[in-house]
Design an enzyme around this catalytic site. Structure first.
Site, mmCIF file in Angstrom:
data_model
loop_
_atom_site.group_PDB
_atom_site.id
_atom_site.type_symbol
_atom_site.label_atom_id
_atom_site.label_comp_id
_atom_site.label_asym_id
_atom_site.label_seq_id
_atom_site.Cartn_x
_atom_site.Cartn_y
_atom_site.Cartn_z
ATOM 1 N N CYS A 21 0.815 -1.217 0.000
ATOM 2 C CA CYS A 21 0.000 0.000 0.000
ATOM 3 C C CYS A 21 0.844 1.260 0.000
ATOM 4 O O CYS A 21 0.308 2.361 -0.125
ATOM 5 C CB CYS A 21 -0.958 -0.018 1.186
ATOM 6 S SG CYS A 21 -2.325 -1.188 0.975
ATOM 7 N N SER A 53 -14.221 9.422 0.608
ATOM 8 C CA SER A 53 -13.009 8.573 0.522
ATOM 9 C C SER A 53 -13.176 7.283 1.304
ATOM 10 O O SER A 53 -12.263 6.834 2.013
ATOM 11 C CB SER A 53 -11.783 9.345 1.040
ATOM 12 O OG SER A 53 -11.582 10.539 0.324
ATOM 13 N N ASP A 72 -8.583 -3.494 -5.300
ATOM 14 C CA ASP A 72 -7.317 -3.086 -4.702
ATOM 15 C C ASP A 72 -6.210 -3.966 -5.258
ATOM 16 O O ASP A 72 -6.381 -5.191 -5.370
ATOM 17 C CB ASP A 72 -7.369 -3.211 -3.176
ATOM 18 C CG ASP A 72 -6.509 -2.164 -2.482
ATOM 19 O OD1 ASP A 72 -5.395 -1.891 -2.995
ATOM 20 O OD2 ASP A 72 -6.935 -1.626 -1.452
ATOM 21 N N ASP A 95 -11.623 -4.356 2.356
ATOM 22 C CA ASP A 95 -12.522 -3.235 2.105
ATOM 23 C C ASP A 95 -13.986 -3.617 2.295
ATOM 24 O O ASP A 95 -14.796 -2.801 2.741
ATOM 25 C CB ASP A 95 -12.317 -2.710 0.682
ATOM 26 C CG ASP A 95 -11.015 -1.945 0.512
ATOM 27 O OD1 ASP A 95 -10.444 -1.507 1.532
ATOM 28 O OD2 ASP A 95 -10.567 -1.798 -0.635
ATOM 29 N N GLY A 143 -11.168 -12.934 -13.791
ATOM 30 C CA GLY A 143 -10.208 -11.855 -13.672
ATOM 31 C C GLY A 143 -9.683 -11.393 -15.007
ATOM 32 O O GLY A 143 -10.236 -11.727 -16.067
#
Length: 352
Positions: A21, A53, A72, A95, A143
């Site tokens: 991150c 956010s 992410d 998340d 994906g």
């Protein structure tokens, strides 16, 4: 002509300019990019969009069901490909938990320099991601992949929850206590890894933290005393705490000495094992942070340290905080700690 090296001949992190991150754009840069984007207000069913956010988008289907959607991905934070896959997937799934939901399936996002990276290592990354998803009880249902100059892996994740269980980062109330469910210092450990200072015990501690699923978020959302949640990732505890403060129209107070740290985090922070992302974070939001006199610079470096697959920051009613903390620890988060308080204010964060 590129030469494909064997897995033993290079470090996975050497193929990327950043990792985990810590790759995120600095908060100030992100705000500038989103400043002129159209608002999603006309869509009544969109309960959560970009306005505060928050961790994921939330769309209400009917009186009983909300869909939570997030994505992410990042570059390697460790050299072991299986561990990289596990960490990236755990981080992406978080998340959904942070919004109060339960994930139902994921889609893989893959970018790999196939002219440089052994196919076996790519398979191991995917296997690690699938293992993390299995731990969350969900499949990787598909994906997309591209040939990229640097390794990238992550997930798009879909989850569900009841409308009453949606937990925004903007729902904190004055008087609430703040609980952090994991220790911080992942960015510091990542810097130590790149400098060859991370030994086996510290590496195991790092992987254990970053692969611990934030499942507790879905359970906490059922408790009306839990008002707000977010997960602590690339902007550090101060950056994500500031998002809570701004969204809630409040001041968030962090008690620096109570924030749980990984075992070597303080030592390595004092020794200068600090990421560039930590400095970028402070440059982006430091003007909105009030530091008490005597707060040491190394502690500020830790509070701005980018967390990869970090813990949840939970804002809850003060009278229930100790009971909620005990339930979090009992669920398998022994580092969980009450680290601060929400006060009336105007979108600032204070460190005492």
């Amino acid at each position: 002509m590129n030469t494909i090296l064997s897995p033993s001949e290079f470090r996975l992190t050497s193929l990327a300019h950043g990792g985990g991150c810590g790759c995120k754009l600095a908060p100030g840069v992100l705000q500038a990019l989103l400043a002129d984007q159209p608002k999603a207000a006309p869509f009544a069913s969109l309960l959560v969009g970009t306005e505060t956010s928050d961790d994921a988008a939330v769309w209400q289907i009917d009186d009983q069901t909300c869909v939570i959607a997030t994505t992410d991905f990042f570059m390697p934070v460790v050299d072991d490909p299986t561990d990289f896959g596990r960490i990236a997937a755990t981080n992406a799934i978080s998340d959904v938990y942070a919004m109060g939901g339960r994930p139902i399936f994921a889609l893989a996002i893959l970018g790999m320099p196939l002219g440089k990276l052994p196919v076996e290592m790519v398979r191991d990354i995917l296997a690690g991601g699938a293992a993390a998803c299995a731990g969350a009880g969900i499949p990787v249902a598909g994906g997309h992949s591209i040939d990229a100059p640097e390794p990238i892996y992550g997930l798009a994740v879909i989850g569900l929850c009841h409308p009453s269980e949606v937990r925004r980062n903007s729902m904190a109330r004055p008087g609430d206590r703040l609980i952090l469910t994991k220790s911080i210092g992942i960015g510091i450990y990542s810097a130590a890894l790149k400098k060859g200072a991370l030994d086996g015990d510290a590496y195991a501690e790092m992987v254990a933290s970053t692969t611990l699923l934030n499942k507790i978020g879905a359970d906490l959302a059922k408790n009306p005393a839990v008002h707000a949640m977010t997960d602590v990732t690339g902007f550090g505890i101060l950056g994500h705490g500031l998002e809570v403060a701004r969204g809630s129209g409040a001041t968030v107070e962090i008690e620096a000495g109570r924030v749980p740290l990984l075992a070597r985090a303080e030592t390595w922070a004092k020794d200068g094992f600090v990421t560039g992302a930590s400095k970028r974070n402070w440059a982006s939001y430091g003007a909105d942070v009030d530091l008490a006199e005597g707060i040491e610079p190394w502690r500020v470096d830790l509070l701005t340290d980018p967390q990869t697959s970090g813990g949840l920051l939970v804002s809850c009613a003060a009278e229930e905080a100790e009971t909620i903390l005990a339930s979090i620890r009992a669920a398998g988060y022994p580092a969980a700690t009450i680290i601060g308080t929400v006060h009336e204010g105007a979108g600032r964060i204070s460190v005492v």
